[in-house]
Design an enzyme around this catalytic site. Structure first.
Site, PDB file in Angstrom:
ATOM      1  N   GLN A 205       0.824  -1.205   0.000  1.00 46.14           N
ATOM      2  CA  GLN A 205       0.000   0.000   0.000  1.00 46.14           C
ATOM      3  C   GLN A 205       0.863   1.262   0.000  1.00 46.14           C
ATOM      4  OE1 GLN A 205      -3.447  -1.858   2.761  1.00 46.14           O
ATOM      5  NE2 GLN A 205      -3.653   0.313   2.360  1.00 46.14           N
TER       6      GLN A 205
ATOM      7  N   SER B   5       4.824  -6.248   2.619  1.00 43.39           N
ATOM      8  CA  SER B   5       3.505  -6.337   3.250  1.00 43.39           C
ATOM      9  C   SER B   5       2.509  -7.020   2.307  1.00 43.39           C
ATOM     10  CB  SER B   5       3.033  -4.932   3.655  1.00 43.39           C
ATOM     11  OG  SER B   5       1.825  -4.986   4.383  1.00 43.39           O
ATOM     12  N   LEU B   6       1.486  -6.305   1.871  1.00 48.34           N
ATOM     13  CA  LEU B   6       0.517  -6.849   0.914  1.00 48.34           C
ATOM     14  C   LEU B   6       1.205  -7.473  -0.292  1.00 48.34           C
ATOM     15  CD1 LEU B   6      -2.300  -6.987  -0.581  1.00 48.34           C
ATOM     16  CD2 LEU B   6      -1.737  -4.694  -1.408  1.00 48.34           C
TER      17      LEU B   6
ATOM     18  N   ARG C 268      -8.632  -9.368   3.627  1.00 49.71           N
ATOM     19  CA  ARG C 268      -7.545  -8.835   4.460  1.00 49.71           C
ATOM     20  C   ARG C 268      -7.731  -7.336   4.663  1.00 49.71           C
ATOM     21  NH1 ARG C 268      -2.202  -6.759   3.537  1.00 49.71           N
ATOM     22  NH2 ARG C 268      -0.615  -7.537   4.987  1.00 49.71           N
TER      23      ARG C 268
ATOM     24  N   HIS D 209       0.272  -3.637  10.903  1.00 48.68           N
ATOM     25  CA  HIS D 209       1.468  -4.297  11.431  1.00 48.68           C
ATOM     26  C   HIS D 209       1.765  -3.936  12.883  1.00 48.68           C
ATOM     27  CE1 HIS D 209       2.289  -5.965   7.515  1.00 48.68           C
ATOM     28  NE2 HIS D 209       2.193  -4.758   6.987  1.00 48.68           N
TER      29      HIS D 209
ATOM     30  N   GLN E  39       2.242 -11.957   9.835  1.00 50.38           N
ATOM     31  CA  GLN E  39       2.599 -10.710   9.158  1.00 50.38           C
ATOM     32  C   GLN E  39       1.593  -9.605   9.452  1.00 50.38           C
ATOM     33  OE1 GLN E  39       1.349  -9.256   5.487  1.00 50.38           O
ATOM     34  NE2 GLN E  39       3.238  -9.847   4.445  1.00 50.38           N
TER      35      GLN E  39
END
Length: 310
Positions: A10, A91-92, A116, A200, A249
């Site tokens: 993102q 991340s994503l 998610r 996170h 994660q």
């Protein structure tokens, strides 16, 4: 030559982000059409003609960036681009890497990242969480300051992006306290991030629990390309271990510095950012001078990168 492909998370999205690539390669819109069939709305139309505010909604951003990464990868394959030995995603972006490495079917991944995004958005009421980027302060010092700033609230390192950029996440009050402490400790700047949720950190625990249940419903395949995960900086081949890492994660730190350092240790010398923007290219340059960095943001950059690897 050893090549790694990396996929952004993102923050890399923008309206019209793959218009040029789509103008030269039909597989781009085809990939968005596949995603749209899962989502139940026209993702390509939203990405090309929607507003930045729409695209910043986490439940939209995540499938859009997943699709963008997969579309760029499919274009690369159509152009007979060199096969990478390694993959990773920020991340994503780890979901994008897992799709392109053959671990998750694309349609399943679209469903997973939509959920998610929804579960992460719903985990913390609007305004109660925050994220900030701490610039030019040692990451170890930032980690220590998080303990001082917590005072019973949640604040921790979300992203170890480079030696000069560490992102923190948590309760809005605790993140604000951390910012003050970081400036007192010598940080050049502390920049609040325009995010819709504190990603996170432990505030995302409800989302992690829901993702654990959801991931159990999806079949994972053995990787065809090694994927270095965010939370352990490890390559897993067992489906259960890959899923467990994706669950952890959600609340754990993105250890991007270590991911790139592992690539260097494995003799990677070429890194290709697969998807919109050049965020990861910029981070990679700060982390190691031993890497040549490339991007696949449009037709011109694609042709240039393909030619360099021939």
């Amino acid at each position: 030559m050893s090549i790694a492909f990396v996929f952004p998370g993102q923050g890399s999205q923008s309206v019209g982000m793959q218009n040029d690539l789509a103008g030269h390669h039909g597989v781009v819109e085809q990939t968005y059409a596949e995603a749209s069939a899962v989502l139940g709305f026209d993702l390509w139309e939203l990405v090309t003609t929607g507003t930045e505010e729409q695209l910043k909604q986490t439940a939209i951003t995540q499938p859009a960036l997943l699709t963008a990464g997969v579309a760029a990868w499919r274009v690369w394959l159509e152009r007979d681009g060199a096969r990478p030995q390694w993959m990773a995603g920020h991340s994503l972006g780890e979901y994008s890497a897992l799709v392109c490495a053959g671990v998750i079917d694309f349609a399943d991944a679209v469903m997973l990242v939509r959920k998610r995004g929804e579960t992460m958005q719903a985990a913390v009421p609007a305004g109660e969480g925050a994220m900030s980027a701490v610039l030019n302060l040692d990451p170890v010092a930032v980690t220590d300051l998080c303990q001082q700033a917590a005072q019973g609230d949640v604040v921790s390192v979300a992203n170890f992006n480079s030696s000069v950029q560490t992102v923190v996440s948590g309760s809005a009050a605790a993140v604000a306290r951390l910012g003050e402490l970081a400036l007192e400790a010598g940080a050049k700047r502390v920049v609040p991030l325009p995010v819709s949720a504190p990603f996170h950190c432990q505030l995302m625990a409800p989302a992690a629990q829901q993702m654990e249940t959801l991931l159990e419903t999806v079949r994972f395949h053995p990787p065809k390309i090694a994927v270095i995960n965010n939370v352990d900086v490890a390559v897993q081949t067992d489906s259960a271990e890959i899923k467990a890492a994706l669950v952890r994660q959600v609340t754990g730190s993105v250890r991007w510095v270590e991911v790139i350092e592992k690539m260097v240790a494995e003799q990677v010398d070429q890194v290709v950012e697969c998807g919109p923007g050049k965020v990861l290219v910029g981070l990679s340059r700060r982390i190691s001078r031993d890497l040549q960095n490339h991007s696949l943001i449009d037709h011109e950059s694609l042709l240039k990168t393909v030619a360099e690897f021939c």
